[in-house]
Design a protein around this motif. Sequence first.
Motif, short mmCIF file in Angstrom:
data_model
loop_
_atom_site.label_atom_id
_atom_site.label_comp_id
_atom_site.label_asym_id
_atom_site.label_seq_id
_atom_site.Cartn_x
_atom_site.Cartn_y
_atom_site.Cartn_z
N PHE A 30 3.77 19.00 30.46
CA PHE A 30 4.13 20.21 31.21
C PHE A 30 5.64 20.32 31.34
O PHE A 30 6.21 21.42 31.21
CB PHE A 30 3.49 20.17 32.59
N GLY A 31 6.31 19.20 31.59
CA GLY A 31 7.76 19.21 31.70
C GLY A 31 8.44 19.68 30.43
O GLY A 31 9.42 20.44 30.47
N ARG A 32 7.93 19.26 29.29
CA ARG A 32 8.50 19.70 28.01
C ARG A 32 8.31 21.20 27.82
O ARG A 32 9.22 21.91 27.39
CB ARG A 32 7.83 18.95 26.85
N ILE A 33 7.11 21.67 28.16
CA ILE A 33 6.83 23.10 28.02
C ILE A 33 7.65 23.91 29.01
O ILE A 33 8.16 24.99 28.69
CB ILE A 33 5.33 23.37 28.20
N LEU A 34 7.78 23.40 30.22
CA LEU A 34 8.59 24.08 31.23
C LEU A 34 10.02 24.26 30.74
O LEU A 34 10.62 25.34 30.85
CB LEU A 34 8.57 23.27 32.53
N LYS A 35 10.56 23.21 30.15
CA LYS A 35 11.94 23.25 29.66
C LYS A 35 12.08 24.22 28.50
O LYS A 35 13.06 24.97 28.41
CB LYS A 35 12.37 21.85 29.22
N LYS A 36 11.09 24.24 27.60
CA LYS A 36 11.15 25.10 26.42
C LYS A 36 10.89 26.57 26.74
O LYS A 36 11.55 27.45 26.20
CB LYS A 36 10.13 24.62 25.38
N ASP A 37 9.91 26.82 27.61
CA ASP A 37 9.39 28.18 27.75
C ASP A 37 9.58 28.82 29.12
O ASP A 37 9.62 30.05 29.22
CB ASP A 37 7.89 28.19 27.44
N PHE A 38 9.63 28.01 30.18
CA PHE A 38 9.55 28.58 31.52
C PHE A 38 10.75 28.29 32.41
O PHE A 38 10.71 28.58 33.60
CB PHE A 38 8.28 28.07 32.21
N HIS A 39 11.80 27.71 31.84
CA HIS A 39 12.94 27.34 32.67
C HIS A 39 13.49 28.54 33.44
O HIS A 39 13.78 28.44 34.64
CB HIS A 39 14.04 26.72 31.80
N SER A 40 13.60 29.67 32.77
CA SER A 40 14.17 30.86 33.43
C SER A 40 13.19 31.52 34.39
O SER A 40 13.58 32.42 35.15
CB SER A 40 14.63 31.88 32.37
N TYR A 41 11.91 31.08 34.36
CA TYR A 41 10.89 31.67 35.22
C TYR A 41 10.50 30.73 36.38
O TYR A 41 9.52 31.00 37.07
CB TYR A 41 9.63 32.00 34.41
N ARG A 42 11.28 29.67 36.59
CA ARG A 42 10.88 28.66 37.58
C ARG A 42 10.59 29.26 38.95
O ARG A 42 9.63 28.84 39.62
CB ARG A 42 11.97 27.58 37.71
N ASP A 43 11.35 30.22 39.37
CA ASP A 43 11.16 30.77 40.72
C ASP A 43 9.95 31.70 40.80
O ASP A 43 9.61 32.16 41.90
CB ASP A 43 12.42 31.51 41.17
N GLU A 44 9.30 31.96 39.68
CA GLU A 44 8.06 32.73 39.69
C GLU A 44 6.83 31.83 39.64
O GLU A 44 5.70 32.33 39.64
CB GLU A 44 8.02 33.68 38.48
N LEU A 45 7.04 30.53 39.63
CA LEU A 45 5.94 29.58 39.46
C LEU A 45 5.65 28.80 40.73
O LEU A 45 6.56 28.48 41.50
CB LEU A 45 6.27 28.58 38.35
N ILE A 46 4.38 28.48 40.92
CA ILE A 46 3.94 27.51 41.92
C ILE A 46 3.43 26.29 41.14
O ILE A 46 2.41 26.37 40.46
CB ILE A 46 2.81 28.07 42.81
N VAL A 47 4.17 25.19 41.24
CA VAL A 47 3.81 23.96 40.54
C VAL A 47 3.35 22.94 41.57
O VAL A 47 4.07 22.68 42.55
CB VAL A 47 5.00 23.39 39.74
N SER A 48 2.16 22.38 41.37
CA SER A 48 1.66 21.40 42.33
C SER A 48 1.38 20.08 41.62
O SER A 48 1.08 20.04 40.43
CB SER A 48 0.38 21.90 43.01
N SER A 49 1.49 19.00 42.39
CA SER A 49 1.07 17.69 41.91
C SER A 49 0.43 16.92 43.06
O SER A 49 0.45 17.38 44.21
CB SER A 49 2.23 16.89 41.32
N LYS A 50 -0.14 15.76 42.75
CA LYS A 50 -0.91 15.00 43.73
C LYS A 50 -0.73 13.51 43.49
O LYS A 50 -0.35 13.08 42.41
CB LYS A 50 -2.41 15.32 43.61
#
Length: 339
Positions: free
Chosen positions: A86-106
């Motif tokens: 997910f981190g690799r994809i986030l960096k490649k595709d979603f970095h500029s959209y970070r503030d539109e995302l809700i990312v959760s972990s546990k």
Amino acid sequence: MKINDHNALTPYTAAINRYDEMLYRRCGRSGIDLPLISLGLWHNFGHPDDFKNQRKLLRKAFDLGITHFDLANNYGPPFGAAEENFGRILKKDFHSYRDELIVSSKAGWDMWPGPYGNFGSRKYLIASLDQSLKRMGLEYVDVFYHHRPDPKTPMEETMGALDHLVRQGKALYVGISQYSADETRKAARLLKELGTPCFIHQPRYSMLDRWVEDGLLDVLEEEGIGAIPFSPLEQGVLTNKYLHGLPEDSRAIRDGRYLNADSITPALLAKVRALNEIAARRGQTLAQLAIAWLLKDPRVTTVLVGASRVEQLEDNVASIRNLSFSEEELKQIEAVLRS
């Protein structure tokens, strides 16, 4: 292990109309609206899985208005792999959209050897989130959950750790998973006293697994806590996959950890076929019926789905087009579920 091609897709630009069709619902008494469908990375995001397909799934999800991506420290295989991918994809595709995302972990299940890599101690939870943030390349997660109740660690310690992580700025909100009604009430009280409200609860809930109806949903409503059911399709049982028996490529055959082939009984298949007939009369697939049935309850904020193919994800999202049930339909469904 298959070799993944990390650069096979063209650069990504999100669909301009990504918020036009998705519906959103307020999470408890917070200030956050979540999409009615959220995407979980429990399965299909490990290192043996196709990285190109993972990127396609996440891109399609966001284009469909899914803003919430749900992970955990030990999702893989191996442990941590889903967060790394997910981190690799986030960096490649979603970095500029970070503030539109809700990312959760546990954290809460076994993660690393020894006495400090499991359950709910302050040491484990804080160390685990630090590791998760590094794997995903994030400064914070939007939601951090305690993944399961810990029968030995005082709940005061576990909830105190969640509060501490919010105050550190490493999580914006906190949640719990699989806590009973009484445990949830106590966790909510402790967090409220600390000044960090419980944001959301992630229980297992489906048409075939309804334990949350025995008090938990009432507690969530009273306490102003959102709900995000996982396994809404019972690991594929509530889809068209098992209507005609057990296909050789099914999860029940390939991997018996979460769905055992012995549990797919003739009685269960008869029930599933009856539900499929009701879904067909509503113009829905069985999966869409199962998701819509959960979302009919306003206490359910969002439903957490998994997908191995873009087509599965599109089918799941299409469930929001028909969320209303007649009294007769509800009676028919109830009769099948209690048969």
